[in-house]
Write a protein that holds these residues in place. Structure first.
Motif, PDB file in Angstrom:
ATOM      1  N   PHE A   1     103.232 -21.220  18.469  1.00 21.54           N
ATOM      2  CA  PHE A   1     103.636 -22.550  17.801  1.00 21.54           C
ATOM      3  C   PHE A   1     105.122 -22.867  18.107  1.00 21.54           C
ATOM      4  CE2 PHE A   1      99.869 -21.032  15.623  1.00 21.54           C
ATOM      5  CZ  PHE A   1      99.281 -22.342  15.249  1.00 21.54           C
ATOM      6  N   VAL A   2     105.437 -24.024  18.486  1.00 23.15           N
ATOM      7  CA  VAL A   2     106.646 -24.255  18.942  1.00 23.15           C
ATOM      8  C   VAL A   2     107.116 -25.570  17.983  1.00 23.15           C
ATOM      9  CG1 VAL A   2     108.091 -25.255  20.776  1.00 23.15           C
ATOM     10  CG2 VAL A   2     106.407 -23.349  21.194  1.00 23.15           C
ATOM     11  N   THR A   3     108.585 -25.200  17.602  1.00 23.09           N
ATOM     12  CA  THR A   3     109.377 -26.630  17.236  1.00 23.09           C
ATOM     13  C   THR A   3     110.228 -26.995  18.124  1.00 23.09           C
ATOM     14  OG1 THR A   3     110.692 -25.385  16.055  1.00 23.09           O
ATOM     15  CG2 THR A   3     109.026 -26.213  14.770  1.00 23.09           C
ATOM     16  N   LEU A   4     110.503 -28.382  18.296  1.00 23.49           N
ATOM     17  CA  LEU A   4     111.610 -28.856  19.348  1.00 23.49           C
ATOM     18  C   LEU A   4     112.885 -29.182  18.429  1.00 23.49           C
ATOM     19  CD1 LEU A   4     109.236 -31.343  21.321  1.00 23.49           C
ATOM     20  CD2 LEU A   4     109.705 -28.769  21.751  1.00 23.49           C
ATOM     21  N   LYS A   5     113.796 -29.251  19.315  1.00 21.54           N
ATOM     22  CA  LYS A   5     115.195 -29.665  19.069  1.00 21.54           C
ATOM     23  C   LYS A   5     115.056 -31.221  18.592  1.00 21.54           C
ATOM     24  CE  LYS A   5     117.728 -26.121  21.214  1.00 21.54           C
ATOM     25  NZ  LYS A   5     118.423 -25.951  22.804  1.00 21.54           N
ATOM     26  N   PRO A   6     116.028 -31.490  17.675  1.00 24.45           N
ATOM     27  CA  PRO A   6     116.093 -32.961  17.366  1.00 24.45           C
ATOM     28  C   PRO A   6     116.221 -33.633  18.677  1.00 24.45           C
ATOM     29  CG  PRO A   6     117.572 -31.795  16.040  1.00 24.45           C
ATOM     30  CD  PRO A   6     117.057 -30.924  16.893  1.00 24.45           C
ATOM     31  N   ASN A   7     115.710 -35.166  18.657  1.00 27.27           N
ATOM     32  CA  ASN A   7     115.784 -35.957  19.856  1.00 27.27           C
ATOM     33  C   ASN A   7     115.225 -35.346  21.093  1.00 27.27           C
ATOM     34  OD1 ASN A   7     116.836 -37.692  17.929  1.00 27.27           O
ATOM     35  ND2 ASN A   7     118.664 -37.073  18.263  1.00 27.27           N
ATOM     36  N   CYS A   8     114.559 -34.324  21.057  1.00 30.73           N
ATOM     37  CA  CYS A   8     114.013 -33.699  22.236  1.00 30.73           C
ATOM     38  C   CYS A   8     112.745 -33.849  22.549  1.00 30.73           C
ATOM     39  CB  CYS A   8     114.507 -31.977  22.369  1.00 30.73           C
ATOM     40  SG  CYS A   8     115.804 -31.741  22.687  1.00 30.73           S
ATOM     41  N   SER A   9     112.177 -34.001  23.892  1.00 31.79           N
ATOM     42  CA  SER A   9     110.649 -34.057  23.894  1.00 31.79           C
ATOM     43  C   SER A   9     110.182 -32.984  25.120  1.00 31.79           C
ATOM     44  CB  SER A   9     110.159 -35.461  24.086  1.00 31.79           C
ATOM     45  OG  SER A   9     110.700 -35.883  25.230  1.00 31.79           O
ATOM     46  N   THR A  10     109.131 -32.697  25.159  1.00 32.94           N
ATOM     47  CA  THR A  10     108.473 -31.807  25.984  1.00 32.94           C
ATOM     48  C   THR A  10     107.156 -31.872  26.161  1.00 32.94           C
ATOM     49  OG1 THR A  10     108.665 -29.860  27.540  1.00 32.94           O
ATOM     50  CG2 THR A  10     108.796 -29.759  25.007  1.00 32.94           C
ATOM     51  N   ASP A  11     106.231 -31.321  27.106  1.00 28.01           N
ATOM     52  CA  ASP A  11     104.953 -31.279  26.771  1.00 28.01           C
ATOM     53  C   ASP A  11     104.551 -29.870  26.905  1.00 28.01           C
ATOM     54  OD1 ASP A  11     104.690 -30.815  29.598  1.00 28.01           O
ATOM     55  OD2 ASP A  11     103.751 -32.781  30.159  1.00 28.01           O
TER      56      ASP A  11
ATOM     57  N   ALA B   1     106.990 -19.174  17.749  1.00 29.12           N
ATOM     58  CA  ALA B   1     106.084 -18.262  16.984  1.00 29.12           C
ATOM     59  C   ALA B   1     105.020 -17.832  18.011  1.00 29.12           C
ATOM     60  CB  ALA B   1     105.743 -18.318  15.504  1.00 29.12           C
ATOM     61  N   VAL B   2     104.649 -16.704  18.416  1.00 26.42           N
ATOM     62  CA  VAL B   2     103.807 -16.173  19.196  1.00 26.42           C
ATOM     63  C   VAL B   2     102.605 -15.446  18.349  1.00 26.42           C
ATOM     64  CG1 VAL B   2     103.117 -15.099  21.489  1.00 26.42           C
ATOM     65  CG2 VAL B   2     105.040 -16.784  21.305  1.00 26.42           C
ATOM     66  N   ILE B   3     101.473 -15.488  18.658  1.00 27.67           N
ATOM     67  CA  ILE B   3     100.734 -14.684  17.858  1.00 27.67           C
ATOM     68  C   ILE B   3      99.403 -14.115  18.888  1.00 27.67           C
ATOM     69  CG2 ILE B   3     100.901 -15.337  15.866  1.00 27.67           C
ATOM     70  CD1 ILE B   3      98.695 -17.161  15.820  1.00 27.67           C
ATOM     71  N   GLY B   4      98.727 -13.215  18.877  1.00 26.06           N
ATOM     72  CA  GLY B   4      97.641 -12.844  19.483  1.00 26.06           C
ATOM     73  C   GLY B   4      96.397 -13.094  19.055  1.00 26.06           C
ATOM     74  N   VAL B   5      95.447 -13.819  19.618  1.00 24.74           N
ATOM     75  CA  VAL B   5      94.316 -14.151  19.108  1.00 24.74           C
ATOM     76  C   VAL B   5      93.137 -13.407  19.420  1.00 24.74           C
ATOM     77  CG1 VAL B   5      93.011 -16.079  18.340  1.00 24.74           C
ATOM     78  CG2 VAL B   5      95.617 -16.341  18.439  1.00 24.74           C
ATOM     79  N   PRO B   6      92.171 -12.856  18.912  1.00 21.36           N
ATOM     80  CA  PRO B   6      90.945 -12.389  19.621  1.00 21.36           C
ATOM     81  C   PRO B   6      90.485 -13.234  20.348  1.00 21.36           C
ATOM     82  CG  PRO B   6      90.813 -12.031  17.121  1.00 21.36           C
ATOM     83  CD  PRO B   6      92.112 -13.096  17.398  1.00 21.36           C
ATOM     84  N   ASP B   7      89.897 -12.823  21.553  1.00 20.68           N
ATOM     85  CA  ASP B   7      89.334 -13.422  22.603  1.00 20.68           C
ATOM     86  C   ASP B   7      88.237 -12.806  23.390  1.00 20.68           C
ATOM     87  OD1 ASP B   7      90.542 -16.158  24.805  1.00 20.68           O
ATOM     88  OD2 ASP B   7      89.336 -14.585  25.655  1.00 20.68           O
ATOM     89  N   ASP B   8      87.412 -13.543  23.545  1.00 19.63           N
ATOM     90  CA  ASP B   8      86.049 -12.995  23.997  1.00 19.63           C
ATOM     91  C   ASP B   8      86.194 -12.388  25.441  1.00 19.63           C
ATOM     92  OD1 ASP B   8      84.397 -13.552  22.102  1.00 19.63           O
ATOM     93  OD2 ASP B   8      83.494 -15.433  22.632  1.00 19.63           O
ATOM     94  N   LEU B   9      86.824 -12.851  26.262  1.00 24.02           N
ATOM     95  CA  LEU B   9      87.041 -12.559  27.635  1.00 24.02           C
ATOM     96  C   LEU B   9      88.144 -11.522  27.915  1.00 24.02           C
ATOM     97  CD1 LEU B   9      86.087 -12.788  30.635  1.00 24.02           C
ATOM     98  CD2 LEU B   9      87.584 -14.498  30.984  1.00 24.02           C
ATOM     99  N   THR B  10      89.333 -11.764  27.445  1.00 27.37           N
ATOM    100  CA  THR B  10      90.626 -11.290  27.617  1.00 27.37           C
ATOM    101  C   THR B  10      90.891 -10.132  26.484  1.00 27.37           C
ATOM    102  OG1 THR B  10      92.227 -12.993  26.745  1.00 27.37           O
ATOM    103  CG2 THR B  10      91.440 -12.951  29.261  1.00 27.37           C
ATOM    104  N   GLY B  11      90.087 -10.056  25.623  1.00 27.46           N
ATOM    105  CA  GLY B  11      90.717  -8.979  24.568  1.00 27.46           C
ATOM    106  C   GLY B  11      91.226  -9.826  23.407  1.00 27.46           C
ATOM    107  N   GLN B  12      92.690 -10.180  23.700  1.00 31.95           N
ATOM    108  CA  GLN B  12      93.305 -11.120  23.044  1.00 31.95           C
ATOM    109  C   GLN B  12      93.894 -12.211  23.958  1.00 31.95           C
ATOM    110  OE1 GLN B  12      96.423  -8.340  21.404  1.00 31.95           O
ATOM    111  NE2 GLN B  12      95.619  -8.992  19.497  1.00 31.95           N
ATOM    112  N   SER B  13      94.268 -13.340  23.286  1.00 32.48           N
ATOM    113  CA  SER B  13      94.784 -14.311  23.818  1.00 32.48           C
ATOM    114  C   SER B  13      96.199 -14.568  23.371  1.00 32.48           C
ATOM    115  CB  SER B  13      94.108 -15.836  24.270  1.00 32.48           C
ATOM    116  OG  SER B  13      94.007 -16.203  23.113  1.00 32.48           O
TER     117      SER B  13
END
Ligand code: WT7
Length: 656
Positions: free
Chosen positions: A573-583, A557-569
């Motif tokens: 939020f991400v969920t992973l598949k079972p038994n998967c990992s990543t950074d 799920a991606v959202i635009g958040v107010p940002d002092d420099l770029t206007g929005q950033s």
């Protein structure tokens, strides 16, 4: 940064006296609010008379039009200057070269300071003709879609105009897009030709863009020919017979090529932009209407005069670059700056060195750049002679009043007009902006509509028009204007459903707006899933699908958040598949790879679950409130399937 700052009680900034003093400034085209109002009223009451006259005066026609416009928003069948025939390159180059071939058309300010180069209208005509002959020899003809993926070099301008000369349709892809994004755009347009360079150079760094093109073309069976301009002379792979070198090809052809005369409504270009769904849309602009609005807004919104030097710092890959680096200035026979570098290279003084060196009269940039330079302090600016500047503009996102005031005081030294110009890829040219010598400004407001732009504020729930002067709602437009996009390439239904169906009889901008008691417009931001980062338009769905493409990601799920420099950033939020990992870094890399570096999320939270309604819809509103630290304003949670999740997410965000 929230849009709450847009208090409409702002102080009025009158037109600086210097701009109205004939001993100090050229005589303005429009010099009072009364004159603006008179012309504006006429443009709305009698669009046929108004635009017919301007179109005859501004453009050179081979066959005159008889019908100023037909069709409308109800059926989505808009057309302007129907019987008219012309050529855009002739209007942007030949007619000025014939009049004065030594006039400078382009000042190329290369990445490395000191490597600037001037190109006259005479030279531009020869370069455009030669390259048009190259394209023609390789089979490019009227109506073909040519993809341009090039750095900010004069040859890119030549490529645009060579296409226009042949009646071919350019589809320019910003050279910061990834191979995958480029591929998607080439495939959607079934483009047979690509124009690119060996490498691009920006801020002292080189990027092998030919490699990106090669990568993109692995799955583009339609592409027959790739033209490569040599920017850095580094080794690149050449795939024969597909790839040819620009410098070798132009040797073969003469520097004259007769222009292909096209119908007013024949397409001039496609430009892909993000919408609310994942797939970018190919916005289509037509020849006469687009060119006329580009030229007319260039003349009036920037109060352009012969002898001015105009600097739009955008990239040619966005609509701002199309309209105010290339088509607007060149259609008016002006001198345009093509700036290849960044505001910080080699130092934060770069813009101001360029302004002083070329005695720039107009400077046009995005609020993000203004906020960035403000952080570096005024000492980088004060030591440069900016006295040539008359008009300074802002574009692409709302400008906060503090940055507006800083821009006015430090860059404009209180003697320039500051113009906040509101428009969109779809509108083709500016639609709300002060006229610099006629309309007083209020910091944070784009002020009043341009000629022919009949604005309406609609109630977003009832769809009804709010007729009172003071109004708050969504921004819509009642009547077509010449440069409104005509369709989305190969998807007219999407065009109709996005812009014309939501409020029948109107063009819907997608922005919310406030109209204050003086009738000034204050753009509040998008009401759809489009986010604006540093003036770059992205869709949340597009970034989400890039994330989901990663083998370990289950949901995003991606959202635009107010940002002092770029206007929005961008935050995700991400969920992973079972038994998967990543950074997180791997996920950021994924977005850079799929869309391009400018779309990289600022933060990604890997979480166990996303807030959803009982029917499974992700509740992005809740995520936005959690990030903005507004959990006391979560609103109605009765549809949330797992209320315990909120605390888990709050902890995650607070501890990251
Ligand atoms: C969206 C269009 C205009 C060319 C560059 C962006 C936002 C644009 C302003 C402004 C407030 C603005 C709107 C619009 N926007 N200019 N002056 N004040 N918001 O073109 O990529 O098509 O994006 O940019 O939200 O809908 P685009």
């Amino acid at each position: 940064m929230s849009t709450e700052y847009l208090s409409t009680e702002a102080k009025l900034y009158p037109v600086p006296k210097r701009l109205l003093d004939p001993s100090l400034s050229p005589t303005p085209h429009i010099n009072s609010i009364e004159q603006y109002k008179k012309l504006y009223d006429e443009s709305i009451k009698n669009p046929i008379g108004f635009w017919g006259k301007i179109a005859r005066e501004t453009l050179t026609w081979v066959t005159p039009f008889q019908t100023v416009f037909s069709g409308g928003f109800e059926h989505g069948n808009i057309a302007w200057f129907l019987e008219g025939r012309l050529n855009a390159a002739y209007n942007c180059v030949d007619r000025h070269a014939i009049k004065n071939s030594d006039k400078v058309a382009i000042i190329y300010e290369a990445d490395e300071p000191g490597q600037d180069r001037k190109i006259t209208y005479g030279e531009l005509l020869r370069d455009v003709c030669r390259f048009a002959n190259v394209l023609k020899a390789h089979g490019v003809k009227k109506g073909d879609i040519v993809t341009i993926y090039m750095p900010m070099t004069p040859e890119a301008v030549v490529a645009f105009l060579a296409c226009a000369r042949l009646g071919a349709v350019h589809s320019v892809v910003f050279a910061g897009f990834s191979a995958e994004s480029l591929r998607g755009r080439i495939q959607d347009a079934s483009s047979k030709f690509v124009i690119t360079a060996d490498e691009s150079r920006r801020g002292g760094k080189t990027i092998n863009i030919k490699n990106i093109v090669d990568d993109a073309l692995k799955e583009c069976s339609t592409v027959e020919r790739v033209f490569i301009f040599r920017r850095t002379s580094s080794e690149v792979s050449i795939i024969t017979p597909r790839d040819v070198w620009w410098h070798e090809e132009i040797e073969k052809y003469r520097p004259y090529c007769s222009p292909e005369i096209v119908n007013a409504e024949d397409p001039l270009f496609l430009l892909y932009t993000s919408g609310s769904t994942g797939k970018p849309k190919g916005i289509l602009h037509t020849t006469a209407g687009y060119l006329l609005s580009a030229a007319t807004t260039f003349k009036y919104v920037f109060d352009y005069h012969e002898g001015d030097t105009f600097a739009c710092m955008a990239d040619i890959g966005w609509v701002t670059g199309h309209t105010y680096i290339i088509y607007g200035p060149l259609a008016c026979g002006g001198t345009t700056i093509l700036f290849e570098s960044t505001p910080l290279y080699p130092t934060p003084s770069r813009y101001w060195e360029v302004v002083a060196k070329h005695k720039i009269t107009h400077f046009y940039t995005a609020p993000t750049a203004i906020r960035l330079l403000r952080r570096f302090g005024r000492e980088h600016i004060d030591c440069h002679d900016l006295s040539s500047l008359r008009i300074i503009g802002s574009v692409g996102e709302p400008i906060d009043p503090d940055s507006w005031k800083w821009y006015n005081e430090v860059v404009g030294r209180n003697v320039c007009s500051v113009i906040d110009t509101y428009w969109q890829t779809e509108t083709g040219s500016t639609i709300i902006s002060p006229l610099p010598c006629a309309i007083s400004s209020k910091p944070g407001s784009a002020t009043l509509p341009f000629f022919g732009i009949d604005l309406a504020v609609l109630d977003s729930t009832t769809g009804g028009e709010i007729k009172t002067t003071e109004a708050e709602g969504v921004l819509a437009i009642r009547q077509p204007w010449p440069s409104i996009a005509r369709t989305i390439y190969n998807d007219h239904n999407r065009y109709f459903n996005t812009y014309l169906k939501p409020y029948k009889g109107y063009y819907f901008t997608g922005d919310s707006v406030t109209r204050d008691r003086d009738g000034y417009y204050w753009i509040r931001g998008r009401v759809d899933d489009v986010i604006n980062v540093s003036g770059h338009r992205l869709s949340t769905a597009e970034i989400e699908s890039a994330l989901i493409f990663h083998p370990s990601v289950a949901e995003a799920a991606v959202i635009g958040v107010p940002d002092d420099l770029t206007g929005q950033s961008i935050q995700a939020f991400v969920t992973l598949k079972p038994n998967c990992s990543t950074d997180v870094n791997d996920l950021i890399l994924q977005v850079r790879k799929v869309i391009g570096p400018f779309a990289a999320p600022k933060k990604i939270y890997i979480v166990s679950d996303l807030p959803k309604t009982r029917s499974g819809k992700i509740m992005r509103r809740i995520l936005r409130k959690i990030i903005c630290d507004e959990i006391d304003q979560l609103g109605d949670l009765s549809t949330l399937s797992d209320p315990n999740l909120i605390n888990i997410l709050v902890d995650k965000v607070n501890n990251s």
